[in-house]
Design a protein around this motif. Structure first.
Motif, PDB file in Angstrom:
ATOM      1  N   ARG A  16       0.839  -1.189   0.000  1.00 28.47           N
ATOM      2  CA  ARG A  16       0.000   0.000   0.000  1.00 28.47           C
ATOM      3  C   ARG A  16       0.877   1.244   0.000  1.00 28.47           C
ATOM      4  O   ARG A  16       1.763   1.384   0.839  1.00 28.47           O
ATOM      5  N   PRO A  17       0.622   2.187  -0.911  1.00 29.50           N
ATOM      6  CA  PRO A  17       1.412   3.410  -0.912  1.00 29.50           C
ATOM      7  C   PRO A  17       0.950   4.352   0.182  1.00 29.50           C
ATOM      8  O   PRO A  17      -0.115   4.172   0.783  1.00 29.50           O
ATOM      9  N   GLY A  18       1.718   5.382   0.430  1.00 26.28           N
ATOM     10  CA  GLY A  18       1.310   6.403   1.370  1.00 26.28           C
ATOM     11  C   GLY A  18       0.285   7.331   0.763  1.00 26.28           C
ATOM     12  O   GLY A  18      -0.006   7.296  -0.432  1.00 26.28           O
ATOM     13  N   VAL A  19      -0.277   8.182   1.617  1.00 30.68           N
ATOM     14  CA  VAL A  19      -1.322   9.093   1.161  1.00 30.68           C
ATOM     15  C   VAL A  19      -0.798  10.004   0.065  1.00 30.68           C
ATOM     16  O   VAL A  19      -1.470  10.253  -0.938  1.00 30.68           O
ATOM     17  N   GLN A  20       0.408  10.523   0.230  1.00 30.46           N
ATOM     18  CA  GLN A  20       0.939  11.465  -0.755  1.00 30.46           C
ATOM     19  C   GLN A  20       1.113  10.797  -2.112  1.00 30.46           C
ATOM     20  O   GLN A  20       0.747  11.363  -3.152  1.00 30.46           O
ATOM     21  N   GLN A  21       1.659   9.576  -2.120  1.00 33.03           N
ATOM     22  CA  GLN A  21       1.864   8.882  -3.384  1.00 33.03           C
ATOM     23  C   GLN A  21       0.524   8.527  -4.042  1.00 33.03           C
ATOM     24  O   GLN A  21       0.354   8.659  -5.256  1.00 33.03           O
ATOM     25  N   ARG A  66      -1.882   6.732   6.597  1.00 36.08           N
ATOM     26  CA  ARG A  66      -0.815   5.841   6.173  1.00 36.08           C
ATOM     27  C   ARG A  66      -0.670   4.714   7.174  1.00 36.08           C
ATOM     28  O   ARG A  66      -0.457   4.940   8.356  1.00 36.08           O
ATOM     29  N   THR A  67      -0.806   3.501   6.673  1.00 33.98           N
ATOM     30  CA  THR A  67      -0.654   2.332   7.543  1.00 33.98           C
ATOM     31  C   THR A  67       0.485   1.442   7.089  1.00 33.98           C
ATOM     32  O   THR A  67       0.690   0.387   7.628  1.00 33.98           O
ATOM     33  N   PRO A  69       4.684   1.668   5.194  1.00 32.03           N
ATOM     34  CA  PRO A  69       5.751   2.580   4.808  1.00 32.03           C
ATOM     35  C   PRO A  69       5.505   3.136   3.421  1.00 32.03           C
ATOM     36  O   PRO A  69       5.105   2.425   2.515  1.00 32.03           O
ATOM     37  N   GLU A  70       5.734   4.438   3.275  1.00 34.39           N
ATOM     38  CA  GLU A  70       5.504   5.057   1.986  1.00 34.39           C
ATOM     39  C   GLU A  70       6.569   4.624   0.994  1.00 34.39           C
ATOM     40  O   GLU A  70       7.734   4.448   1.332  1.00 34.39           O
TER      41      GLU A  70
END
Length: 667
Positions: A16-21, A66-67, A69-70
């Protein structure tokens, strides 16, 4: 040049990507994701609701917090050239997009699922479906496409969401069959393997062409149009809300009076307040000239006409009959049409007296046309007729049957029809004759095609559209027993060194000559909800012994429901312009002889003047060789084959295609 979508070769990556990505991937590829969602969402939602649902699905696909690592920020990816796409391993861009695409796909497919506890035969109410953004007073829809886009849209409407998803993943996302199937598995689709197989058959031979159609404005929910006339609908709804609120207050007062020992009758207007769709005051009416200023040329552009449009009592009786379907009312419906009350105020198309009968025509806003008829004198039985009209256009929305009396009928013409004539398909060399139309758009009575086994004439309407919407456009309609007459078209035979040819209006000499020999086959299609019938001259064959040419035609009938019926006809030389051919194959619920079934092979037995019997076979332009096996074994290069064989000898016919693959003869 179209911008190709990001490709995700490793569909099994669940990072899972981070929120920003994720947000960066959504912003960069938002139109592509919304188009994917729009294609997968169920067509019964309607174009407006599908547009809103597509945007909602994509916007709600963003993760909340974010759950995990980005992955490296998308902003650090080097600038991409037009046509390039992020791939896994390119600083996470492909992973972020693929993760967002999976969430969009899951959410879009969820719209077609019903809760496990919900009864299978009942429609799922809107309250149990994902909510939509609120848009007050406007109707949004993508730009209308042409006949090819419409045909593709109808084909997609007839398949499950998983097949539409596989179709979009293969043509828009450019995934191969294995990748598309793996992604559908992760999205929770039903029978992913079967969906991919069905999508491949839906692509047809022209996969690139189908991909271009998917990238057209017809399927782009980010380039939208709106209809200001729908502002009236908001006013009607607000009135209905106010009426319901007033009813609640009144009901509360009645309860209080009852508790105090008082009694009072229920208010007479309660029913119309509870069901505003059945109130004549809420009927929608289109302005007289709106058809000339809109890109949506269908029944929604028809104005209300007739000398009884102000007869509130008549309109009220018609709406009550529609809402209750009382005993004593004769009800008929074309196949696939629901005879149920309207869910919202319908549009009034016509209210007037025709041949001693009061007739009212309603349009259920893109779904159905409903005809109510009651005798003006005597004790005759009222009648209600329902017909599907979704996807109507300038031709299939050009006329409606307003009255039938024995072997004659009257039609209500669309406002864009500038010239109305009639002709006989069995007299192709006779000119069209002018048909009188009154000020309300109702025609004089015209003969209907002969019922039963008689086929000594086949009357049709030959109409011409106004130059205000299309230049020099004439077309044919015929009455097959439904409310909406059937559009007749023609596809000429293959030309040397030419590509596939498209259906065109059946007003040319070759088209009229072909229909003169096949019109009587339309008898088999009466009352089956047919929308359009096309005659495709798919092959010409030189007959053995004489060398005279014979024609092979595929007559395809498309219904308003989507499935089609095909009659393959062999037309040997004839001294008569109306010499009927032989129906050699009849297949139902098939894509054969359409854009999505372009290859056809057919065969028949034929007796030469010498008395010898032959097996004849012909295929469409992509056939490179035909083979006969069984009692005789023979093959011939090209699109035709003729081999002598006993009349009853069992023979199997197969063909090879130029681009690979084989084809069996249609039966």
């Amino acid at each position: 040049m179209p911008i190709h979508p990001p490709r995700q070769r490793s569909t099994g990556n669940s990072e899972r990507p981070g929120v920003q990505q994720a947000e960066s991937a959504l912003v960069e590829h938002y139109p592509r994701l919304v188009r994917l969602a729009y294609l997968v969402l169920p067509p019964p939602l309607g174009r407006h609701r599908r547009v809103l649902a597509a945007h909602a699905v994509v916007q709600r696909a963003l993760p909340g917090v974010r759950t995990a690592p980005e992955i490296p920020a998308l902003s650090r990816i080097p600038a991409q050239t037009r046509g390039a796409a992020p791939r896994p391993g390119q600083d996470g861009a492909g992973t972020a997009y693929a993760w967002m695409r999976l969430r969009v796909l899951r959410a879009a497919l969820a719209h077609e699922r019903r809760p496990r506890w919900w009864p299978g035969r009942l429609p799922v109410p809107a309250a149990l479906r994902p909510s939509l953004p609120a848009v007050w007073g406007l109707r949004l829809y993508p730009r209308a496409g042409g006949a090819a886009e419409l045909a593709l849209d109808q084909a997609l409407s007839a398949v499950p969401g998983a097949v539409r998803a596989a179709f979009a993943l293969r043509l828009l996302e450019e995934l191969d069959a294995t990748e598309a199937q793996a992604l559908l598995v992760r999205a929770g689709a039903t029978d992913p393997a079967g969906a991919v197989r069905a999508a491949r058959s839906l692509e047809g031979a022209d996969r690139a062409g189908a991909g271009e159609l998917l990238r057209s404005g017809e399927f782009d929910p980010c380039v939208l149009q709106t209809r200001p006339s729908d502002l009236l609908r908001r006013r009607h709804r607000m009135r209905a809300v106010a009426a319901v609120a007033a009813l609640c207050v009144l009901a509360g007062g009645l309860v209080a009076l009852t508790e105090q020992g008082a009694s009072a009758p229920a208010p007479g207007g309660a029913r119309s307040a509870i069901a505003p769709a059945l109130d004549p005051a809420t009927l929608l009416r289109t302005a007289a000239d709106e058809w000339a200023d809109t890109s949506r040329i269908d029944f929604t552009a028809w104005p209300a006409r007739g000398d009884l449009t102000g007869d509130r009592a008549l309109l009220s009786r018609a709406l009550r009959a529609w809402g209750r379907l009382p005993d004593g009312t004769a009800v008929s419906a074309t196949p696939g049409t629901l005879a149920v009350p309207p869910a919202q105020p319908p549009q009034l198309l016509y209210a007037g007296e025709v041949d001693g009968t009061a007739v009212v025509l309603f349009h259920d806003r893109g779904v159905r046309v409903v005809r109510y008829a009651e005798p003006r004198a005597g004790s005759g039985t009222p009648a209600l007729d329902f017909a599907r009209t979704d996807g109507a256009d300038v031709t299939t929305g050009a006329a409606l049957v307003v009255s039938r009396d024995g072997d004659r009928a009257r039609f209500l013409m669309a406002p864009w029809i500038s010239r109305t004539t009639t002709r006989d398909l069995l007299a192709p060399d006779s000119p069209a004759r002018t048909l009188q139309v009154n000020a309300d758009g109702v025609t004089a009575a015209v003969p209907r095609p002969s019922p039963g086994g008689r086929c000594d004439s086949w009357p049709v309407l030959q109409l011409r559209s106004s130059e205000r919407i299309v230049e020099n456009h004439a077309f044919l309609l015929t009455d097959l027993g439904d409310l909406a007459p059937v559009h007749l078209t023609f596809t000429p035979g293959p030309a040397a060194r030419a590509g596939a040819r498209q259906p065109r209006e059946a007003t040319s000499s070759p088209a009229l000559l072909a229909w003169a020999r096949t019109a009587c086959s339309l008898t088999a299609l009466r009352g089956s909800g047919v929308r359009a019938v096309n005659n495709w001259n798919f092959a010409e064959q030189r007959l053995p012994e004489s060398g005279t040419p014979a024609q092979w035609l595929c007559t395809r009938a498309d219904t308003w429901q989507g499935p089609g019926r095909v009659l393959v006809q062999f037309l040997p030389p004839s001294s008569s312009l109306t010499g009927q051919g032989t129906v050699v194959a009849d297949e139902r619920d098939t894509a054969l002889c359409s854009r999505f079934g372009q290859h056809v092979l057919a065969g028949t037995r034929w007796r030469a003047p010498s008395g010898h019997w032959y097996v004849l076979a012909a295929g469409s332009r992509a056939v490179s060789r035909i083979e006969a096996t069984g009692a005789v074994r023979e093959s011939a290069a090209g699109t035709t084959l003729a081999v002598r064989a006993p009349r009853e000898a069992p023979v199997e016919l197969t063909a090879r295609l130029r681009e690979g693959g084989s084809l069996s003869a249609v039966r």
